[in-house]
Write a protein that holds these residues in place. Structure first.
Motif, PDB file in Angstrom:
ATOM      1  N   TYR A   1       0.839  -1.205   0.000  1.00 27.96           N
ATOM      2  CA  TYR A   1       0.000   0.000   0.000  1.00 27.96           C
ATOM      3  C   TYR A   1       0.869   1.249   0.000  1.00 27.96           C
ATOM      4  O   TYR A   1       1.655   1.463   0.919  1.00 27.96           O
ATOM      5  CB  TYR A   1      -0.900  -0.024   1.243  1.00 27.96           C
ATOM      6  CG  TYR A   1      -1.905   1.102   1.359  1.00 27.96           C
ATOM      7  CD1 TYR A   1      -2.376   1.793   0.253  1.00 27.96           C
ATOM      8  CD2 TYR A   1      -2.392   1.471   2.609  1.00 27.96           C
ATOM      9  CE1 TYR A   1      -3.305   2.809   0.372  1.00 27.96           C
ATOM     10  CE2 TYR A   1      -3.332   2.487   2.755  1.00 27.96           C
ATOM     11  CZ  TYR A   1      -3.785   3.157   1.631  1.00 27.96           C
ATOM     12  OH  TYR A   1      -4.704   4.172   1.758  1.00 27.96           O
ATOM     13  N   ASN A   2       0.745   2.051  -1.044  1.00 28.39           N
ATOM     14  CA  ASN A   2       1.399   3.352  -1.121  1.00 28.39           C
ATOM     15  C   ASN A   2       0.402   4.421  -0.687  1.00 28.39           C
ATOM     16  O   ASN A   2      -0.584   4.674  -1.390  1.00 28.39           O
ATOM     17  CB  ASN A   2       1.893   3.646  -2.546  1.00 28.39           C
ATOM     18  CG  ASN A   2       2.974   2.671  -2.981  1.00 28.39           C
ATOM     19  OD1 ASN A   2       3.608   2.017  -2.164  1.00 28.39           O
ATOM     20  ND2 ASN A   2       3.175   2.565  -4.282  1.00 28.39           N
ATOM     21  N   VAL A   3       0.648   5.016   0.463  1.00 26.70           N
ATOM     22  CA  VAL A   3      -0.292   5.973   1.041  1.00 26.70           C
ATOM     23  C   VAL A   3      -0.223   7.285   0.281  1.00 26.70           C
ATOM     24  O   VAL A   3       0.849   7.874   0.133  1.00 26.70           O
ATOM     25  CB  VAL A   3       0.014   6.182   2.536  1.00 26.70           C
ATOM     26  CG1 VAL A   3      -0.817   7.320   3.101  1.00 26.70           C
ATOM     27  CG2 VAL A   3      -0.268   4.902   3.307  1.00 26.70           C
ATOM     28  N   ARG A   4      -1.379   7.732  -0.195  1.00 29.18           N
ATOM     29  CA  ARG A   4      -1.455   8.950  -0.988  1.00 29.18           C
ATOM     30  C   ARG A   4      -1.599  10.188  -0.098  1.00 29.18           C
ATOM     31  O   ARG A   4      -2.286  10.165   0.913  1.00 29.18           O
ATOM     32  CB  ARG A   4      -2.635   8.856  -1.967  1.00 29.18           C
ATOM     33  CG  ARG A   4      -2.833  10.090  -2.835  1.00 29.18           C
ATOM     34  CD  ARG A   4      -3.937   9.895  -3.854  1.00 29.18           C
ATOM     35  NE  ARG A   4      -3.489   9.071  -4.976  1.00 29.18           N
ATOM     36  CZ  ARG A   4      -3.804   7.800  -5.139  1.00 29.18           C
ATOM     37  NH1 ARG A   4      -4.580   7.186  -4.261  1.00 29.18           N
ATOM     38  NH2 ARG A   4      -3.364   7.119  -6.173  1.00 29.18           N
ATOM     39  N   GLU A   5      -0.951  11.272  -0.488  1.00 30.41           N
ATOM     40  CA  GLU A   5      -1.047  12.539   0.251  1.00 30.41           C
ATOM     41  C   GLU A   5      -2.462  13.100   0.128  1.00 30.41           C
ATOM     42  O   GLU A   5      -2.988  13.248  -0.967  1.00 30.41           O
ATOM     43  CB  GLU A   5      -0.026  13.531  -0.313  1.00 30.41           C
ATOM     44  CG  GLU A   5       0.053  14.844   0.443  1.00 30.41           C
ATOM     45  CD  GLU A   5       1.128  15.769  -0.120  1.00 30.41           C
ATOM     46  OE1 GLU A   5       1.428  16.771   0.515  1.00 30.41           O
ATOM     47  OE2 GLU A   5       1.662  15.461  -1.217  1.00 30.41           O
ATOM     48  N   GLN A   6      -3.071  13.422   1.275  1.00 25.15           N
ATOM     49  CA  GLN A   6      -4.438  13.950   1.302  1.00 25.15           C
ATOM     50  C   GLN A   6      -4.528  15.347   1.909  1.00 25.15           C
ATOM     51  O   GLN A   6      -5.515  16.045   1.693  1.00 25.15           O
ATOM     52  CB  GLN A   6      -5.358  13.023   2.118  1.00 25.15           C
ATOM     53  CG  GLN A   6      -5.301  11.548   1.750  1.00 25.15           C
ATOM     54  CD  GLN A   6      -5.996  11.231   0.436  1.00 25.15           C
ATOM     55  OE1 GLN A   6      -6.541  12.112  -0.225  1.00 25.15           O
ATOM     56  NE2 GLN A   6      -5.982   9.963   0.052  1.00 25.15           N
TER      57      GLN A   6
ATOM     58  N   GLU B   1       3.154  12.284  -5.120  1.00 30.01           N
ATOM     59  CA  GLU B   1       1.797  12.171  -4.594  1.00 30.01           C
ATOM     60  C   GLU B   1       1.680  11.199  -3.433  1.00 30.01           C
ATOM     61  O   GLU B   1       0.667  11.175  -2.742  1.00 30.01           O
ATOM     62  CB  GLU B   1       0.830  11.762  -5.706  1.00 30.01           C
ATOM     63  CG  GLU B   1       1.038  10.359  -6.265  1.00 30.01           C
ATOM     64  CD  GLU B   1      -0.065   9.956  -7.229  1.00 30.01           C
ATOM     65  OE1 GLU B   1      -1.244  10.152  -6.905  1.00 30.01           O
ATOM     66  OE2 GLU B   1       0.275   9.449  -8.320  1.00 30.01           O
ATOM     67  N   PHE B   2       2.718  10.381  -3.197  1.00 25.25           N
ATOM     68  CA  PHE B   2       2.664   9.403  -2.119  1.00 25.25           C
ATOM     69  C   PHE B   2       3.544   9.830  -0.952  1.00 25.25           C
ATOM     70  O   PHE B   2       4.596  10.448  -1.132  1.00 25.25           O
ATOM     71  CB  PHE B   2       3.069   8.026  -2.617  1.00 25.25           C
ATOM     72  CG  PHE B   2       2.175   7.490  -3.702  1.00 25.25           C
ATOM     73  CD1 PHE B   2       0.840   7.215  -3.435  1.00 25.25           C
ATOM     74  CD2 PHE B   2       2.646   7.293  -4.982  1.00 25.25           C
ATOM     75  CE1 PHE B   2       0.000   6.728  -4.421  1.00 25.25           C
ATOM     76  CE2 PHE B   2       1.818   6.806  -5.983  1.00 25.25           C
ATOM     77  CZ  PHE B   2       0.488   6.529  -5.703  1.00 25.25           C
ATOM     78  N   LEU B   3       3.117   9.450   0.261  1.00 27.80           N
ATOM     79  CA  LEU B   3       3.839   9.799   1.481  1.00 27.80           C
ATOM     80  C   LEU B   3       4.764   8.681   1.951  1.00 27.80           C
ATOM     81  O   LEU B   3       5.910   8.918   2.303  1.00 27.80           O
ATOM     82  CB  LEU B   3       2.850  10.111   2.608  1.00 27.80           C
ATOM     83  CG  LEU B   3       1.869  11.251   2.381  1.00 27.80           C
ATOM     84  CD1 LEU B   3       0.824  11.264   3.490  1.00 27.80           C
ATOM     85  CD2 LEU B   3       2.603  12.580   2.353  1.00 27.80           C
ATOM     86  N   LYS B   4       4.219   7.462   1.974  1.00 29.16           N
ATOM     87  CA  LYS B   4       4.960   6.306   2.461  1.00 29.16           C
ATOM     88  C   LYS B   4       4.561   5.056   1.686  1.00 29.16           C
ATOM     89  O   LYS B   4       3.442   4.970   1.186  1.00 29.16           O
ATOM     90  CB  LYS B   4       4.677   6.061   3.953  1.00 29.16           C
ATOM     91  CG  LYS B   4       5.486   6.896   4.924  1.00 29.16           C
ATOM     92  CD  LYS B   4       5.193   6.466   6.355  1.00 29.16           C
ATOM     93  CE  LYS B   4       6.058   7.209   7.351  1.00 29.16           C
ATOM     94  NZ  LYS B   4       5.804   6.759   8.749  1.00 29.16           N
ATOM     95  N   LYS B   5       5.494   4.103   1.634  1.00 36.83           N
ATOM     96  CA  LYS B   5       5.210   2.788   1.067  1.00 36.83           C
ATOM     97  C   LYS B   5       5.149   1.780   2.206  1.00 36.83           C
ATOM     98  O   LYS B   5       6.089   1.660   2.991  1.00 36.83           O
ATOM     99  CB  LYS B   5       6.301   2.386   0.070  1.00 36.83           C
ATOM    100  CG  LYS B   5       6.393   3.280  -1.158  1.00 36.83           C
ATOM    101  CD  LYS B   5       7.509   2.803  -2.089  1.00 36.83           C
ATOM    102  CE  LYS B   5       7.594   3.678  -3.330  1.00 36.83           C
ATOM    103  NZ  LYS B   5       8.688   3.236  -4.241  1.00 36.83           N
ATOM    104  N   PHE B   6       4.036   1.059   2.289  1.00 36.25           N
ATOM    105  CA  PHE B   6       3.847   0.065   3.335  1.00 36.25           C
ATOM    106  C   PHE B   6       3.770  -1.334   2.722  1.00 36.25           C
ATOM    107  O   PHE B   6       3.244  -1.515   1.624  1.00 36.25           O
ATOM    108  CB  PHE B   6       2.542   0.324   4.105  1.00 36.25           C
ATOM    109  CG  PHE B   6       2.572   1.536   4.993  1.00 36.25           C
ATOM    110  CD1 PHE B   6       2.915   1.435   6.327  1.00 36.25           C
ATOM    111  CD2 PHE B   6       2.243   2.789   4.481  1.00 36.25           C
ATOM    112  CE1 PHE B   6       2.932   2.538   7.145  1.00 36.25           C
ATOM    113  CE2 PHE B   6       2.261   3.909   5.288  1.00 36.25           C
ATOM    114  CZ  PHE B   6       2.609   3.782   6.631  1.00 36.25           C
TER     115      PHE B   6
END
Length: 607
Positions: free
Chosen positions: A202-207, A279-284
């Motif tokens: 899951y690549n968390v997207r910046e919101q 656009e992504f914050l972190k990779k999980f």
């Protein structure tokens, strides 16, 4: 000597050409048959995975899965209710799109929240179950192509793997909940392990507007011990080999995605990696073991895609979801849950702007702390009055032992009835309040997107003043609320610094200088923090300045205080408190040790 293998060069070439021609005809007729079957299935309204069905006898499953992508088109089935819009892909039978319908994401171009808020989209999330077959090869449901069958807000995804059937049944419920039921039939003929691995990338997207702040709040959360114990990991790796996880969440600042297995995840491991830009914050990545029964996977799961609203989280009874909201540990979290959040909700129910709600919250907190603050300012006035006598002691014992000078200074305070430690109490009370509010403002979803004056979102910084360059820690902007807050803290420091005693021993730090440095460092902290926090501390320190002026000019009379101190001197000295006694005994002991060291040093020189 060359070995005769029964074939000459021309024969080998002829055999190779014949083999290539034969393989070509085989592929041609195979593809023609597949296309005919696809057209037939399309007319009947069914969509199935062609390659998986046609290659049941082949042991190399990875080859089957790759071939399936060439011949079958990928579809997305939509499920929608008031809160969520889901897209479920036939590739992997997984949820590929998650939109929270009642919320919007930050749009950097427009500098406001007006974009669809998508947790899953554009393949930023992929999950599935991994199995090991009897030959030792691993295959994953993420690579299978499923055929869908929809009925209302429920869809059944089915795939066939070498005679085994795998079904994923999704049902969209209320309150941000998705039932995810997994059923298999015939899987026991393919695998030998009594376990499967659930793997989620899951690549968390910046919101949100504040990237660094949102990155800090993006982390693993999970419960175990029958939902009673909670833990989180916001660093790099998680390893829970000995616990059975009741649910696992990957949360952001205001939203979270939670997977809850019926029988829990065992031997869970995960890692996360910071993304510097984009656009992504972190990779999980998460990998958790699921037990099988009779080599079949028949288990219910639930997905939750929800805003981190305390009232909503508490409505899921027995899940411990309210821990997803990082309000602080122990007493800090209790203060937020039972004091600041109810206070905010009560005042906001009056229908006033969020900024004025914070203003009134500040006043209420000051009223509660007013008795302690009055004692603090009275002590400050008493120390100003007694300062000439302290200066006399310092001058008298200028060349004396520092311990002796400190003892005489404490004796003057004791005779005058001044308790220096009383001034520490207000500061100690402010520490948990400060940390509670530090947790409150960036995580209060009711403040998200609420504007006040030049701040467009009270949970993020205001950046009206944009810089043409980047400054470390300050970044590329200056927050007006942060500057205003720093200014009033500096004014308050100037007004109270006169009560700080200068160091009388060489090498001791100048406390006044440290006090002036503190507001400047505060600017670096507040410039990228929630503007609601800066606004609160601006109001708080402005009220402090007014209180000092009122107390000094209208309430406290220094002549009366001086008379009271003189009267205290005539009385019997008050008995020492426990703390004062310990301090005196420690100083006396230190003085004795110092004398003993000096004596030993003198003897050593004589020898």
């Amino acid at each position: 000597m060359q070995q005769n293998n029964g074939l000459d060069k021309n024969q080998l070439i002829s055999f190779a050409l014949f083999s290539m021609l034969l393989i070509g005809f085989m592929f041609y007729f195979q593809n023609k048959q597949q296309n005919d079957e696809q057209l037939k299935d399309a007319k009947n309204g069914t969509k199935v995975s062609q390659t998986v069905q046609q290659n049941q006898a082949k042991p190399a499953m990875a080859t089957n899965l790759n071939d399936s992508l060439k011949t079958t088109s990928i579809q997305n089935i939509e499920l929608k209710n008031k809160e969520l819009t889901l897209g479920i892909s036939t590739l992997g039978g997984q949820i590929s799109t998650v939109q929270l319908n009642e919320y919007q994401a930050y749009n950097k171009a427009a500098d406001k929240n007006d974009k669809p808020l998508l947790l899953f989209n554009k393949n930023n999330s992929a999950y599935g179950f991994q199995f090991k077959d009897k030959t030792g090869k691993v295959f994953s449901t993420k690579d299978l192509v499923f055929s869908p069958s929809q009925s209302g807000n429920s869809v059944t995804m089915q795939a066939n793997v070498n005679g085994a059937t795998i079904q994923f049944i999704y049902t969209l419920l209320d309150k941000y909940t998705v039932d995810f039921n997994v059923k298999t039939l015939g899987l026991s003929q393919l695998i030998q392990d009594q376990k499967a691995n659930f793997v989620w990338d899951y690549n968390v997207r910046e919101q949100e507007k504040g990237r660094s702040q949102e990155q800090t709040h993006s982390e693993f959360n999970y419960t175990f011990n029958n939902y009673k114990s909670f833990d989180y990991d916001g660093r790099t790796t998680m390893d829970e080999a000995s616990e059975t996880l009741n649910w696992l969440a990957i949360k952001q600042q205001f939203f979270g995605a939670v997977i809850e297995p019926q029988n829990g995840f065992k031997n869970s491991k995960g890692n996360q990696e910071m993304v510097e830009e984009g656009e992504f914050l972190k990779k999980f990545n998460f990998n958790g073991q699921v037990d099988l029964v009779g080599n079949e996977l028949n288990q219910d799961f639930k997905w939750y895609f929800m805003p981190l609203d305390l009232k909503l989280l508490k409505s899921y009874e027995g899940k411990n979801f309210d821990e997803l909201l990082p309000l602080g540990w122990s007493f800090i979290g209790t203060m937020n849950r039972w004091f600041f959040i109810p206070m905010y909700n009560f005042i906001s129910s009056w229908g006033i702007a969020a900024g004025w709600v914070i203003f009134l919250m500040t006043i209420f907190v000051k009223i509660i702390l007013s008795p302690v603050m009055f004692k603090q300012h009275k002590l400050s006035a008493m120390m100003r009055v007694i300062r000439p006598e302290i200066d006399e002691v310092n001058a008298k014992y200028k060349d004396a032992d520092p311990m002796k000078r400190q003892q005489e200074t404490m004796a003057v305070y004791r005779k005058a009835g001044v308790n220096q430690m009383a001034g520490c109490l207000p500061g100690l009370l402010q520490v948990p309040i400060f940390y509670a509010l530090f947790r409150f403002f960036p995580n209060m979803i009711d403040l998200r997107g609420k504007s006040f004056w030049f701040a467009k979102d009270l949970t993020a910084y205001d950046d009206v003043i944009k810089l043409p360059f980047h400054i470390p820690f300050l970044q590329d902007h200056l927050s007006i609320f942060a500057i205003a807050c720093t200014a009033v803290i500096l004014i308050y420091t100037v007004m109270t610094a006169g009560n700080i005693q200068q160091p009388t021993q060489p090498g001791m730090p100048n406390m006044k200088v440290l006090m002036y440095i503190f507001p400047i460092t505060f600017l670096f902290f507040l410039n990228t923090s929630a503007s609601g926090l800066s606004w609160y501390y601006f109001v708080s320190n402005a009220i402090n300045i007014l209180i000092i002026l009122v107390i000094n000019y209208w309430i406290l009379d220094e002549k009366k205080i001086h008379a009271q101190i003189q009267a205290n001197k005539q009385k019997e000295p008050k008995p020492e408190g426990k703390f004062q006694k310990r301090m005196r005994e420690m100083m006396e002991k230190a003085q004795e040790q110092q004398k003993l060291q000096q004596q030993q040093a003198t003897k050593g020189k004589k020898k």
